[in-house]
Design an enzyme around this catalytic site. Structure first.
Site, PDB file in Angstrom:
ATOM      1  N   ASP A  28       0.829  -1.210   0.000  1.00 37.65           N
ATOM      2  CA  ASP A  28       0.000   0.000   0.000  1.00 37.65           C
ATOM      3  C   ASP A  28       0.859   1.254   0.000  1.00 37.65           C
ATOM      4  O   ASP A  28       1.885   1.317   0.702  1.00 37.65           O
ATOM      5  CB  ASP A  28      -0.933   0.022   1.215  1.00 37.65           C
ATOM      6  CG  ASP A  28      -2.155  -0.870   1.010  1.00 37.65           C
ATOM      7  OD1 ASP A  28      -2.294  -1.449  -0.080  1.00 37.65           O
ATOM      8  OD2 ASP A  28      -2.974  -0.972   1.948  1.00 37.65           O
ATOM      9  N   TYR A  38      -7.848   4.416  -3.224  1.00 36.36           N
ATOM     10  CA  TYR A  38      -7.213   4.041  -1.956  1.00 36.36           C
ATOM     11  C   TYR A  38      -7.956   4.673  -0.783  1.00 36.36           C
ATOM     12  O   TYR A  38      -8.125   5.891  -0.738  1.00 36.36           O
ATOM     13  CB  TYR A  38      -5.752   4.492  -1.969  1.00 36.36           C
ATOM     14  CG  TYR A  38      -4.947   4.012  -0.794  1.00 36.36           C
ATOM     15  CD1 TYR A  38      -4.651   2.662  -0.646  1.00 36.36           C
ATOM     16  CD2 TYR A  38      -4.471   4.905   0.163  1.00 36.36           C
ATOM     17  CE1 TYR A  38      -3.900   2.207   0.428  1.00 36.36           C
ATOM     18  CE2 TYR A  38      -3.720   4.459   1.241  1.00 36.36           C
ATOM     19  CZ  TYR A  38      -3.439   3.111   1.372  1.00 36.36           C
ATOM     20  OH  TYR A  38      -2.696   2.669   2.444  1.00 36.36           O
TER      21      TYR A  38
END
Length: 645
Positions: free
Chosen positions: A111, A342
């Protein structure tokens, strides 16, 4: 030419990368922990594979908790592979891949943020590999975004400051937790267990952010518990206009102080004692009423800003009573399914480079029957309302690591998602679409009726055009003013009115509401209101208490360790007796641990490391000094046996 190795944060994300790289991850690949072809290898972490070692890894004497051994401040920090089923095996798989002779380049695909960087760096460092690495930085999992991220991947060295901030944050939490938890447990564990009437000495976990959040919850509960309601009174008059025959009511408005506008009058100023109210009614009985002012205005209401994680969690909590950790879990799943951008973001606006993607996103949503009509309305308006110059929604200066949460051009029928996922996806999509709609417009009417110099105010509000409210319904707020249904816009200035009667209004002050886990998330995000220091208040405005990635986890942990309770249906948060007692202990020994400004100062330091404004060494030196002082401060209170009385 050697192979390229791609490391993702989770197996589900690995599948997306594998598809784009021409790989199909088989059942056998899942079992062995990686997939490969002639050019690339894809493997994955299970979140964190490596963590900081416990104190006994430095010295076996630390297995036993003793005050005289504190503080524990390692010269060099140690890291170990997490001792959980499957984790050790997967680390060994990645370590072997990173050190394979035929691998010449490693791609970090965890991430894109501080925590994701930390997950990869720990594995990379622990593996012993010296292969060059690149960083794939993306804000969505769509095929285009992933391809672009791979093509534009930069050397991992360009993210070294981010990594240093991540390592510093972890060391900071370790030092706070390992030292202060031991200190309070050794010194006050038995005192706390006696207070709670428990047989075993209590463990007292202390955390940099966790203890501060617990303090907020306890302070709110004490404020409610100690609240003394006060009665106050107002006067309401009923009128009938002589010319139009319109019946309406008005509320008495106190005379404004010099230099104070009428709209600035405090709520408590609108009420008086019972005796004063009765005297006012008596004074105005049988007096003539004249309409002094009829003010009709058209007011516009802008569409709401886009979601960041905290706002999404709060809205889902209000609308659906979803726990904040559940909302994060769903949002992460929708991200991995390529449906939204995201989710772990603090930004509520877009960056300019995303604007070019908007037509494609709208076209994707147009194919979805649930959103087709809304998109059609947007297209009928012509030029898109959101573009690079729309500061309300597009502002690079307000984008942190990632822009706001928005849908991608990949879409899914709501019926194909589970009920809660459909609700969250629907929220994100409609909040995004609302930004392209016109403002909502209202007719607002304010009438002032004069009786012997005393003013009675009447308000009305009528919706002229739905605008963005056609697509998105905001959670209702408590009305600050009482609205009448009477057609008071037809009243005329200087028209006389008959006074039909007066009513004495009795009101009682109310305590603040308890936090829900959704409102607690927002309080953590906007913790600046608790800070007096202007510089720190400005810093915490962008950082808050904790981060978007950690806040729901902190609340969840407080619940799991029995410091707070969260009602399963209402999500209302209350402290337990143990939580209250711990806050009382901390308040009497090291009260700054409960102060949001402490978190603000450390968050500021981490941001400065990331921005190259200070060094990791300077930050750690200050942190070590603080830990030493705090331990000594708490040690000096050890004779306070009646501390919980």
């Amino acid at each position: 030419m050697g192979k390229k190795l791609f490391i993702t944060e989770k197996p589900s994300v690995a599948a997306s990368f594998a598809n784009i790289l021409g790989l199909d991850i088989s059942k056998g690949d899942r079992a062995r922990g990686f997939a490969e072809n002639k050019e690339v290898i894809v493997s994955w972490c299970f979140g964190h594979l490596v963590t900081m070692a416990y104190p006994d890894a430095y010295n076996s004497k630390y297995k036993e908790w003793k005050i005289e051994d504190l503080p524990i401040i390692p010269n060099e920090y140690k890291y170990v592979v997490i001792d959980q089923k499957g984790v050790g095996k997967q680390f060994e798989v990645i370590q072997t891949l990173m050190c394979r002779e035929d691998v010449d380049l490693i791609y970090c695909c965890t991430d894109s943020g501080r925590e994701g960087e930390y997950i990869f760096r720990l594995v990379y460092s622990q593996s012993g590999s010296d292969k060059p690495a690149k960083r794939v930085w993306i804000s969505s999992q769509t095929e285009e975004a992933v391809k672009k991220g791979i093509d534009e991947a930069k050397s991992i060295r360009e993210y070294d400051l981010l990594a240093k901030a991540a390592y510093s944050r972890a060391k900071e939490d370790w030092l706070f937790g390992m030292n202060l938890s031991r200190m309070y447990t050794c010194q006050y564990g038995r005192t706390l267990s006696n207070y709670l009437k428990e047989s075993k000495s209590s463990v007292i976990p202390i955390g940099r952010v966790m203890t501060c959040v617990l303090g907020l919850v306890v302070d709110r509960e004490l404020e409610i518990r100690n609240f003394v309601p006060q009665k106050h009174y107002g006067v309401k008059a009923s009128f009938k206009s002589q010319d139009n025959g319109i019946e309406y009511f008005g509320k008495w408005q106190p005379k404004k102080s010099k230099g104070k506008k009428s709209e600035e009058i405090d709520e408590q100023d609108k009420y008086i004692s019972k005796e004063e109210a009765e005297e006012l009614i008596e004074k105005l009985k049988n007096k003539e009423a004249v309409i002094k002012k009829v003010d009709v205005k058209v007011k516009s209401e802008q569409p709401p800003l886009l979601f960041n994680l905290a706002e999404l969690q709060s809205e889902a909590n209000k609308k659906f009573k979803l726990p904040v950790d559940k909302t994060l879990e769903i949002a992460q799943s929708l991200y991995e399914k390529k449906l939204i951008s995201y989710p772990r973001t603090d930004s509520r606006v877009l960056s300019t480079d995303v604007v070019a993607e908007i037509p494609k996103i709208l076209n994707g949503l147009f194919k979805n029957e649930s959103f087709k009509d809304y998109v059609l309305r947007i297209k009928e308006q012509g030029e898109l309302k959101v573009n690079k110059t729309t500061k309300r929604y597009v502002d690079d200066s307000k984008v942190t690591d990632h822009y706001a949460i928005i849908p991608t051009y990949v879409t899914a029928n709501l019926s194909s998602l589970d009920a809660d996922s459909a609700k969250i996806y629907n929220l994100v999509v409609k909040r995004f679409l609302a930004a392209f709609y016109p403002v909502a417009q209202y007719n607002t009417v304010k009438v002032e009726t004069n009786i012997e110099g005393e003013i009675f105010v009447s308000n009305a509000k009528t919706l002229l055009s739905l605008g963005w409210k056609e697509v998105y319904e905001v959670s209702a707020k408590k009305d600050e003013e009482e609205i009448t249904d009477s057609p008071i816009h037809k009243l005329v200035k200087n028209e006389k009115s008959e006074v039909l009667g007066f009513d004495l209004e009795e009101k009682e002050t109310k305590p603040p509401s308890r936090y829900t886990d959704g409102s607690l998330i927002i309080t953590m995000e906007k913790a600046g209101k608790f800070i007096e220091n202007e510089e720190l208040r400005e810093q915490i405005k962008t950082t808050g208490i904790g981060t978007s990635a950690t806040r729901s986890g902190i609340i969840k942990k407080l619940k799991e360790i029995g410091h707070i309770s969260i009602h399963s249906k209402t999500q209302v948060v209350t402290p337990t007796l143990k939580g209250e007692a711990i806050v009382k202990l901390v308040r009497k020994t090291a009260r700054e641990l409960l102060n949001p400004s402490l978190t603000a100062s450390w968050e500021k330091g981490l941001a400065m490391i990331e921005n190259g404004e200070t060094t990791e060494e300077i930050f750690m030196e200050k942190l070590h000094s603080y830990i030493i002082k705090s331990i000594e401060k708490v040690k000096n209170t050890r004779d306070n046996r009646n501390i919980l009385n």
